[in-house]
Design a protein around this motif. Structure first.
Motif, mmCIF file in Angstrom:
data_model
loop_
_atom_site.group_PDB
_atom_site.id
_atom_site.type_symbol
_atom_site.label_atom_id
_atom_site.label_comp_id
_atom_site.label_asym_id
_atom_site.label_seq_id
_atom_site.Cartn_x
_atom_site.Cartn_y
_atom_site.Cartn_z
ATOM 1 N N LEU A 101 0.827 -1.210 0.000
ATOM 2 C CA LEU A 101 0.000 0.000 0.000
ATOM 3 C C LEU A 101 0.865 1.266 0.000
ATOM 4 O O LEU A 101 0.563 2.229 -0.706
ATOM 5 C CB LEU A 101 -0.951 0.013 1.196
ATOM 6 C CG LEU A 101 -2.203 -0.838 1.055
ATOM 7 C CD1 LEU A 101 -2.972 -0.886 2.367
ATOM 8 C CD2 LEU A 101 -3.083 -0.299 -0.057
ATOM 9 N N ALA A 102 1.936 1.251 0.786
ATOM 10 C CA ALA A 102 2.838 2.407 0.831
ATOM 11 C C ALA A 102 3.476 2.632 -0.540
ATOM 12 O O ALA A 102 3.588 3.773 -1.010
ATOM 13 C CB ALA A 102 3.906 2.216 1.903
ATOM 14 N N ASP A 103 3.884 1.537 -1.202
ATOM 15 C CA ASP A 103 4.468 1.641 -2.550
ATOM 16 C C ASP A 103 3.442 2.189 -3.538
ATOM 17 O O ASP A 103 3.757 3.060 -4.355
ATOM 18 C CB ASP A 103 4.979 0.282 -3.035
ATOM 19 C CG ASP A 103 6.212 -0.198 -2.287
ATOM 20 O OD1 ASP A 103 6.862 0.630 -1.599
ATOM 21 O OD2 ASP A 103 6.527 -1.412 -2.389
ATOM 22 N N GLN A 104 2.225 1.689 -3.459
ATOM 23 C CA GLN A 104 1.167 2.163 -4.357
ATOM 24 C C GLN A 104 0.879 3.650 -4.110
ATOM 25 O O GLN A 104 0.674 4.416 -5.056
ATOM 26 C CB GLN A 104 -0.106 1.344 -4.161
ATOM 27 C CG GLN A 104 -0.001 -0.073 -4.657
ATOM 28 C CD GLN A 104 -1.221 -0.908 -4.273
ATOM 29 O OE1 GLN A 104 -2.184 -0.419 -3.693
ATOM 30 N NE2 GLN A 104 -1.173 -2.204 -4.606
ATOM 31 N N ASP A 105 0.881 4.039 -2.850
ATOM 32 C CA ASP A 105 0.625 5.440 -2.503
ATOM 33 C C ASP A 105 1.742 6.349 -3.027
ATOM 34 O O ASP A 105 1.473 7.418 -3.572
ATOM 35 C CB ASP A 105 0.465 5.602 -0.985
ATOM 36 C CG ASP A 105 0.004 6.988 -0.621
ATOM 37 O OD1 ASP A 105 -1.035 7.435 -1.160
ATOM 38 O OD2 ASP A 105 0.695 7.655 0.184
#
Length: 175
Positions: A101-105
Protein backbone atom coordinates in the motif's frame (compact mmCIF):
# COMPACT_ATOMS: atom_id res chain seq x y z
CA UNK A 1 31.29 47.23 5.95
CA UNK A 2 28.06 45.20 6.16
CA UNK A 3 26.17 48.29 7.40
CA UNK A 4 27.47 50.31 4.46
CA UNK A 5 26.36 47.55 2.08
CA UNK A 6 22.85 47.49 3.67
CA UNK A 7 22.68 51.25 3.49
CA UNK A 8 23.39 51.12 -0.24
CA UNK A 9 20.48 48.71 -0.77
CA UNK A 10 18.19 50.90 1.34
CA UNK A 11 19.10 53.89 -0.84
CA UNK A 12 18.43 51.88 -4.00
CA UNK A 13 15.09 50.74 -2.56
CA UNK A 14 14.12 54.31 -1.66
CA UNK A 15 15.08 55.46 -5.15
CA UNK A 16 12.90 52.71 -6.65
CA UNK A 17 9.96 53.69 -4.41
CA UNK A 18 10.37 57.34 -5.32
CA UNK A 19 10.43 56.44 -8.99
CA UNK A 20 7.20 54.46 -8.67
CA UNK A 21 5.53 57.29 -6.76
CA UNK A 22 6.76 60.12 -8.96
CA UNK A 23 6.42 58.43 -12.36
CA UNK A 24 2.62 58.85 -12.50
CA UNK A 25 3.04 62.51 -11.63
CA UNK A 26 5.47 62.90 -14.50
CA UNK A 27 2.96 61.31 -16.88
CA UNK A 28 0.18 63.50 -15.51
CA UNK A 29 2.20 66.63 -16.25
CA UNK A 30 2.31 65.69 -19.91
CA UNK A 31 -1.36 66.14 -20.76
CA UNK A 32 -0.71 64.56 -24.16
CA UNK A 33 0.11 61.13 -22.73
CA UNK A 34 -2.75 58.69 -23.20
CA UNK A 35 -2.92 55.68 -20.91
CA UNK A 36 -5.18 52.64 -21.11
CA UNK A 37 -5.53 49.53 -18.97
CA UNK A 38 -6.18 45.89 -19.83
CA UNK A 39 -7.27 43.17 -17.43
CA UNK A 40 -5.21 40.24 -18.70
CA UNK A 41 -6.93 37.67 -16.46
CA UNK A 42 -10.28 38.63 -17.97
CA UNK A 43 -8.75 38.14 -21.43
CA UNK A 44 -7.37 34.73 -20.37
CA UNK A 45 -10.75 33.70 -18.95
CA UNK A 46 -13.37 35.19 -21.27
CA UNK A 47 -11.99 35.28 -24.80
CA UNK A 48 -12.97 32.56 -27.27
CA UNK A 49 -9.29 31.60 -27.46
CA UNK A 50 -9.26 31.07 -23.71
CA UNK A 51 -12.44 29.00 -23.81
CA UNK A 52 -11.00 26.86 -26.61
CA UNK A 53 -7.81 26.47 -24.55
CA UNK A 54 -9.84 25.24 -21.56
CA UNK A 55 -11.63 22.71 -23.77
CA UNK A 56 -8.34 21.46 -25.27
CA UNK A 57 -6.75 21.09 -21.84
CA UNK A 58 -9.81 19.37 -20.44
CA UNK A 59 -9.87 16.90 -23.35
CA UNK A 60 -6.15 16.31 -22.96
CA UNK A 61 -6.09 15.79 -19.18
CA UNK A 62 -9.50 14.44 -18.12
CA UNK A 63 -8.61 10.76 -18.64
CA UNK A 64 -5.42 11.06 -16.58
CA UNK A 65 -7.26 12.95 -13.85
CA UNK A 66 -9.98 10.29 -13.70
CA UNK A 67 -7.36 7.51 -13.60
CA UNK A 68 -5.61 9.21 -10.70
CA UNK A 69 -8.89 9.62 -8.83
CA UNK A 70 -9.77 5.94 -9.45
CA UNK A 71 -6.35 4.78 -8.24
CA UNK A 72 -6.67 6.91 -5.11
CA UNK A 73 -10.06 5.34 -4.38
CA UNK A 74 -8.65 1.83 -4.89
CA UNK A 75 -5.77 2.52 -2.49
CA UNK A 76 -8.18 3.96 0.07
CA UNK A 77 -10.46 0.91 -0.22
CA UNK A 78 -7.46 -1.44 0.12
CA UNK A 79 -6.25 0.48 3.20
CA UNK A 80 -9.71 0.23 4.78
CA UNK A 81 -9.82 -3.52 4.04
CA UNK A 82 -6.38 -3.92 5.59
CA UNK A 83 -7.56 -2.08 8.72
CA UNK A 84 -10.57 -4.40 8.99
CA UNK A 85 -8.58 -7.58 8.31
CA UNK A 86 -5.39 -6.71 10.21
CA UNK A 87 -6.54 -8.47 13.39
CA UNK A 88 -6.91 -11.83 11.64
CA UNK A 89 -3.82 -11.59 9.40
CA UNK A 90 -0.41 -12.96 10.21
CA UNK A 91 2.20 -10.37 11.10
CA UNK A 92 4.14 -11.12 7.90
CA UNK A 93 1.04 -10.73 5.68
CA UNK A 94 0.05 -7.49 7.42
CA UNK A 95 3.53 -5.97 7.03
CA UNK A 96 3.75 -7.13 3.39
CA UNK A 97 0.34 -5.59 2.61
CA UNK A 98 1.27 -2.32 4.38
CA UNK A 99 4.44 -2.10 2.25
CA UNK A 100 2.46 -2.75 -0.92
CA UNK A 101 0.00 0.00 0.00
CA UNK A 102 2.84 2.41 0.83
CA UNK A 103 4.47 1.64 -2.55
CA UNK A 104 1.17 2.16 -4.36
CA UNK A 105 0.62 5.44 -2.50
CA UNK A 106 4.13 6.71 -3.40
CA UNK A 107 3.54 5.79 -7.04
CA UNK A 108 0.19 7.59 -6.99
CA UNK A 109 1.78 10.70 -5.48
CA UNK A 110 4.50 10.63 -8.15
CA UNK A 111 1.88 10.39 -10.90
CA UNK A 112 -0.13 13.21 -9.30
CA UNK A 113 2.99 15.44 -9.28
CA UNK A 114 3.68 14.60 -12.93
CA UNK A 115 0.07 15.33 -13.80
CA UNK A 116 0.20 18.72 -12.07
CA UNK A 117 3.52 19.60 -13.72
CA UNK A 118 2.25 18.54 -17.16
CA UNK A 119 -1.00 20.47 -16.72
CA UNK A 120 0.86 23.58 -15.55
CA UNK A 121 3.29 23.36 -18.47
CA UNK A 122 0.52 22.95 -21.04
CA UNK A 123 -1.49 25.77 -19.47
CA UNK A 124 1.60 28.01 -19.64
CA UNK A 125 2.14 27.10 -23.31
CA UNK A 126 -1.48 27.77 -24.22
CA UNK A 127 -1.58 31.07 -22.30
CA UNK A 128 1.62 32.15 -24.05
CA UNK A 129 -0.11 31.67 -27.42
CA UNK A 130 -3.05 33.79 -26.28
CA UNK A 131 -0.71 36.43 -24.83
CA UNK A 132 1.16 36.66 -28.12
CA UNK A 133 -2.06 37.31 -30.04
CA UNK A 134 -3.35 39.68 -27.35
CA UNK A 135 -0.14 41.71 -27.52
CA UNK A 136 -0.58 42.14 -31.28
CA UNK A 137 -4.18 43.25 -30.72
CA UNK A 138 -3.07 45.64 -27.96
CA UNK A 139 -0.53 47.18 -30.30
CA UNK A 140 -3.20 47.66 -32.96
CA UNK A 141 -5.60 49.24 -30.45
CA UNK A 142 -2.84 51.53 -29.18
CA UNK A 143 -2.00 52.65 -32.71
CA UNK A 144 -5.64 53.16 -33.72
CA UNK A 145 -6.51 55.18 -30.61
CA UNK A 146 -3.13 56.88 -30.29
CA UNK A 147 -2.57 55.39 -26.83
CA UNK A 148 0.95 55.86 -25.49
CA UNK A 149 0.90 53.31 -22.67
CA UNK A 150 -1.23 50.24 -21.94
CA UNK A 151 -0.90 48.94 -18.40
CA UNK A 152 -1.91 45.51 -17.13
CA UNK A 153 -4.08 45.63 -14.03
CA UNK A 154 -4.53 48.89 -12.15
CA UNK A 155 -5.29 49.82 -8.57
CA UNK A 156 -7.83 52.33 -9.85
CA UNK A 157 -9.39 52.40 -13.28
CA UNK A 158 -11.65 54.89 -14.95
CA UNK A 159 -13.85 52.74 -17.20
CA UNK A 160 -13.02 55.01 -20.15
CA UNK A 161 -9.41 53.79 -19.96
CA UNK A 162 -10.30 50.06 -19.91
CA UNK A 163 -9.62 48.38 -23.27
CA UNK A 164 -10.14 44.81 -22.04
CA UNK A 165 -13.47 44.23 -23.76
CA UNK A 166 -12.04 45.64 -27.00
CA UNK A 167 -9.13 43.20 -26.78
CA UNK A 168 -11.49 40.28 -26.18
CA UNK A 169 -13.70 41.38 -29.09
CA UNK A 170 -10.67 41.65 -31.39
CA UNK A 171 -9.32 38.25 -30.27
CA UNK A 172 -12.75 36.68 -30.81
CA UNK A 173 -12.77 37.97 -34.39
CA UNK A 174 -9.42 36.30 -35.18
CA UNK A 175 -9.55 33.12 -37.19
Amino acid sequence: MRLLHSSKWIQIGLLAIATVILAPAAFAQDAGTRVAVVNSEKVFNESNLAKAMQTRLQNEFTKRQNDLRDNAQKIKAAAEKLDRDAAVMTEADRVRRQRELADQDRELQRKQREFTEDLNQRTFEERAKIAEKANLVLKQIAEQRKIDIIIQEAAYLNPKADVTDDVIKALNSLK
